[in-house]
Write a protein that holds these residues in place. Structure first.
Motif, mmCIF file in Angstrom:
data_model
loop_
_atom_site.group_PDB
_atom_site.id
_atom_site.type_symbol
_atom_site.label_atom_id
_atom_site.label_comp_id
_atom_site.label_asym_id
_atom_site.label_seq_id
_atom_site.Cartn_x
_atom_site.Cartn_y
_atom_site.Cartn_z
ATOM 1 N N LEU A 27 81.513 -22.257 -17.924
ATOM 2 C CA LEU A 27 82.255 -22.111 -18.745
ATOM 3 C C LEU A 27 83.831 -22.721 -18.339
ATOM 4 C CD1 LEU A 27 82.108 -18.558 -20.872
ATOM 5 C CD2 LEU A 27 81.532 -20.604 -22.135
ATOM 6 N N LEU A 28 83.758 -22.460 -17.091
ATOM 7 C CA LEU A 28 85.089 -22.895 -16.396
ATOM 8 C C LEU A 28 84.843 -24.751 -16.989
ATOM 9 C CD1 LEU A 28 85.082 -20.021 -13.780
ATOM 10 C CD2 LEU A 28 86.972 -20.330 -16.016
ATOM 11 N N GLY A 29 83.871 -24.553 -16.156
ATOM 12 C CA GLY A 29 83.323 -26.347 -15.955
ATOM 13 C C GLY A 29 83.946 -26.503 -17.290
ATOM 14 N N ARG A 30 83.289 -26.343 -18.901
ATOM 15 C CA ARG A 30 83.781 -26.711 -19.846
ATOM 16 C C ARG A 30 85.564 -26.741 -19.955
ATOM 17 N NH1 ARG A 30 80.912 -24.821 -25.165
ATOM 18 N NH2 ARG A 30 79.420 -26.392 -25.022
ATOM 19 N N ALA A 31 85.797 -25.719 -19.565
ATOM 20 C CA ALA A 31 87.552 -26.195 -20.401
ATOM 21 C C ALA A 31 87.956 -26.332 -19.125
ATOM 22 C CB ALA A 31 88.213 -24.287 -19.773
ATOM 23 N N LYS A 32 87.680 -26.737 -17.977
ATOM 24 C CA LYS A 32 88.349 -28.256 -17.652
ATOM 25 C C LYS A 32 87.787 -29.335 -18.117
ATOM 26 C CE LYS A 32 87.732 -26.306 -12.063
ATOM 27 N NZ LYS A 32 87.304 -26.082 -11.355
ATOM 28 N N GLU A 33 87.015 -29.765 -18.659
ATOM 29 C CA GLU A 33 86.042 -30.889 -19.013
ATOM 30 C C GLU A 33 87.071 -31.102 -20.191
ATOM 31 O OE1 GLU A 33 82.084 -30.890 -20.117
ATOM 32 O OE2 GLU A 33 81.575 -30.751 -17.934
ATOM 33 N N ASP A 34 87.143 -30.416 -20.703
ATOM 34 C CA ASP A 34 88.120 -30.612 -22.258
ATOM 35 C C ASP A 34 89.041 -30.182 -22.373
ATOM 36 O OD1 ASP A 34 85.806 -29.621 -23.755
ATOM 37 O OD2 ASP A 34 86.611 -27.553 -24.170
ATOM 38 N N LYS A 35 89.954 -30.062 -20.713
ATOM 39 C CA LYS A 35 90.960 -30.218 -20.387
ATOM 40 C C LYS A 35 91.267 -32.425 -20.134
ATOM 41 C CE LYS A 35 93.109 -25.945 -19.042
ATOM 42 N NZ LYS A 35 93.414 -25.174 -17.724
ATOM 43 N N THR A 36 90.203 -32.842 -20.275
ATOM 44 C CA THR A 36 90.397 -34.268 -19.328
ATOM 45 C C THR A 36 90.352 -34.847 -20.496
ATOM 46 O OG1 THR A 36 88.739 -34.407 -18.827
ATOM 47 C CG2 THR A 36 89.952 -33.588 -17.567
ATOM 48 N N GLU A 86 66.607 -5.835 -16.103
ATOM 49 C CA GLU A 86 68.389 -5.425 -17.071
ATOM 50 C C GLU A 86 69.549 -5.728 -15.831
ATOM 51 O OE1 GLU A 86 69.372 -6.202 -20.271
ATOM 52 O OE2 GLU A 86 67.172 -6.136 -20.784
ATOM 53 N N THR A 87 69.571 -5.511 -15.186
ATOM 54 C CA THR A 87 70.812 -5.410 -13.987
ATOM 55 C C THR A 87 70.661 -6.544 -13.388
ATOM 56 O OG1 THR A 87 70.419 -2.732 -14.048
ATOM 57 C CG2 THR A 87 71.633 -4.323 -12.279
ATOM 58 N N ALA A 88 69.658 -7.203 -12.821
ATOM 59 C CA ALA A 88 69.883 -7.866 -11.831
ATOM 60 C C ALA A 88 70.234 -9.498 -12.812
ATOM 61 C CB ALA A 88 68.454 -8.284 -11.499
ATOM 62 N N ILE A 89 69.854 -9.797 -13.674
ATOM 63 C CA ILE A 89 69.545 -10.420 -14.352
ATOM 64 C C ILE A 89 71.087 -10.795 -15.366
ATOM 65 C CG2 ILE A 89 68.872 -10.355 -16.523
ATOM 66 C CD1 ILE A 89 67.871 -13.163 -14.794
ATOM 67 N N GLU A 90 71.497 -9.381 -15.524
ATOM 68 C CA GLU A 90 72.705 -9.466 -16.258
ATOM 69 C C GLU A 90 74.060 -10.269 -15.646
ATOM 70 O OE1 GLU A 90 73.133 -9.507 -19.647
ATOM 71 O OE2 GLU A 90 71.614 -9.312 -19.607
ATOM 72 N N PHE A 91 73.785 -10.158 -13.890
ATOM 73 C CA PHE A 91 75.099 -9.611 -12.971
ATOM 74 C C PHE A 91 74.711 -11.351 -12.779
ATOM 75 C CE2 PHE A 91 75.202 -5.081 -12.014
ATOM 76 C CZ PHE A 91 76.649 -5.496 -12.117
ATOM 77 N N ALA A 92 73.713 -12.046 -12.745
ATOM 78 C CA ALA A 92 73.572 -13.372 -12.522
ATOM 79 C C ALA A 92 73.485 -14.021 -13.542
ATOM 80 C CB ALA A 92 71.815 -13.558 -11.781
ATOM 81 N N LEU A 93 73.469 -14.082 -14.357
ATOM 82 C CA LEU A 93 73.700 -15.013 -15.920
ATOM 83 C C LEU A 93 75.127 -14.637 -16.394
ATOM 84 C CD1 LEU A 93 70.849 -14.375 -18.230
ATOM 85 C CD2 LEU A 93 71.323 -16.342 -16.823
ATOM 86 N N ARG A 94 75.395 -13.502 -16.137
ATOM 87 C CA ARG A 94 77.697 -13.554 -16.419
ATOM 88 C C ARG A 94 78.215 -14.388 -14.833
ATOM 89 N NH1 ARG A 94 78.710 -7.436 -18.542
ATOM 90 N NH2 ARG A 94 77.348 -7.613 -19.747
ATOM 91 N N ALA A 95 77.743 -14.213 -14.030
ATOM 92 C CA ALA A 95 78.114 -15.144 -13.309
ATOM 93 C C ALA A 95 78.040 -16.655 -13.745
ATOM 94 C CB ALA A 95 77.536 -14.665 -11.581
ATOM 95 N N LYS A 96 76.901 -17.319 -13.645
ATOM 96 C CA LYS A 96 76.232 -18.522 -14.077
ATOM 97 C C LYS A 96 77.101 -19.297 -15.440
ATOM 98 C CE LYS A 96 72.989 -19.547 -10.954
ATOM 99 N NZ LYS A 96 72.361 -20.459 -10.643
ATOM 100 N N TYR A 97 76.948 -17.781 -15.777
ATOM 101 C CA TYR A 97 77.979 -18.579 -17.736
ATOM 102 C C TYR A 97 79.960 -18.547 -17.349
ATOM 103 C CZ TYR A 97 78.865 -18.477 -22.501
ATOM 104 O OH TYR A 97 78.936 -19.021 -23.762
ATOM 105 N N LEU A 98 80.020 -18.069 -16.673
ATOM 106 C CA LEU A 98 80.961 -18.106 -16.509
ATOM 107 C C LEU A 98 81.378 -19.076 -15.716
ATOM 108 C CD1 LEU A 98 84.112 -16.857 -16.061
ATOM 109 C CD2 LEU A 98 83.678 -15.435 -14.205
ATOM 110 N N ASN A 99 80.574 -19.974 -14.400
ATOM 111 C CA ASN A 99 80.953 -20.706 -14.176
ATOM 112 C C ASN A 99 80.914 -22.094 -14.875
ATOM 113 O OD1 ASN A 99 81.633 -19.827 -11.103
ATOM 114 N ND2 ASN A 99 79.160 -19.730 -10.548
#
Length: 163
Positions: free
Chosen positions: A154-163, A139-152
């Protein structure tokens, strides 16, 4: 060993019935199955004709085949870990979740552990390392890893939405 029916019962508490939200990239969704991603799912014929009992009956088999069997859920020792891995696979995809798991296993490896391939496939080495983890460690390891991946993501999706 983990039980699909228990994992499915856990999953459906988080997935609704029918929705068609404009911001959902998958479009119309029934119990978490997005038409845009799964257009050939057998249940759509029943959804389209409002045969709700028949549509709902198609859901467990879909999740077992497309997600549970892919992560080899029947071979996971911990039901808690299986539930979370199953849910994470459904909400992203099995290959990405398995690859994240492999990265975590390698990061937590000691000199006694061989490095496992980070190929996104639930092979015997990955399963052995997963089954050696405690639920808390996972739980500890996967939550940290998945949150980091998901944030990346979302940030990529936000950039796509702006273009």
């Amino acid at each position: 060993m983990a039980d699909f029916n228990k994992a499915y019962a856990f999953l459906v508490t988080k997935e609704g019935s029918l929705s068609d939200h404009p911001s959902d990239y998958g479009g119309q969704t029934y119990f978490g199955i997005a038409r845009g991603f799964w257009p050939n799912w057998d249940g759509w014929a029943f959804v389209d004709t409002a045969q709700w009992d028949l549509a709902k009956a198609c859901v467990p088999g879909f999740y077992k085949k497309e997600y549970w069997d892919t992560i080899k859920g029947d071979l996971i020792n911990s039901q808690l870990i299986a539930n979370r891995l199953f849910e994470q696979s459904v909400n992203s995809n099995t290959m990405m979740v398995t690859k994240n798991l492999q990265e975590i296993c390698n990061a937590l490896a000691t000199h006694d552990n061989a490095v496992i391939a980070e190929d996104g496939k639930m092979g015997p080495g990955t399963m052995a390392r997963l089954n050696a983890m405690s639920s808390k460690q996972y739980e500890t390891a996967i939550e940290f890893a998945l949150r980091a991946k998901y944030l990346n993501f979302l940030l990529g999706r936000a950039k796509e939405d702006k273009t």
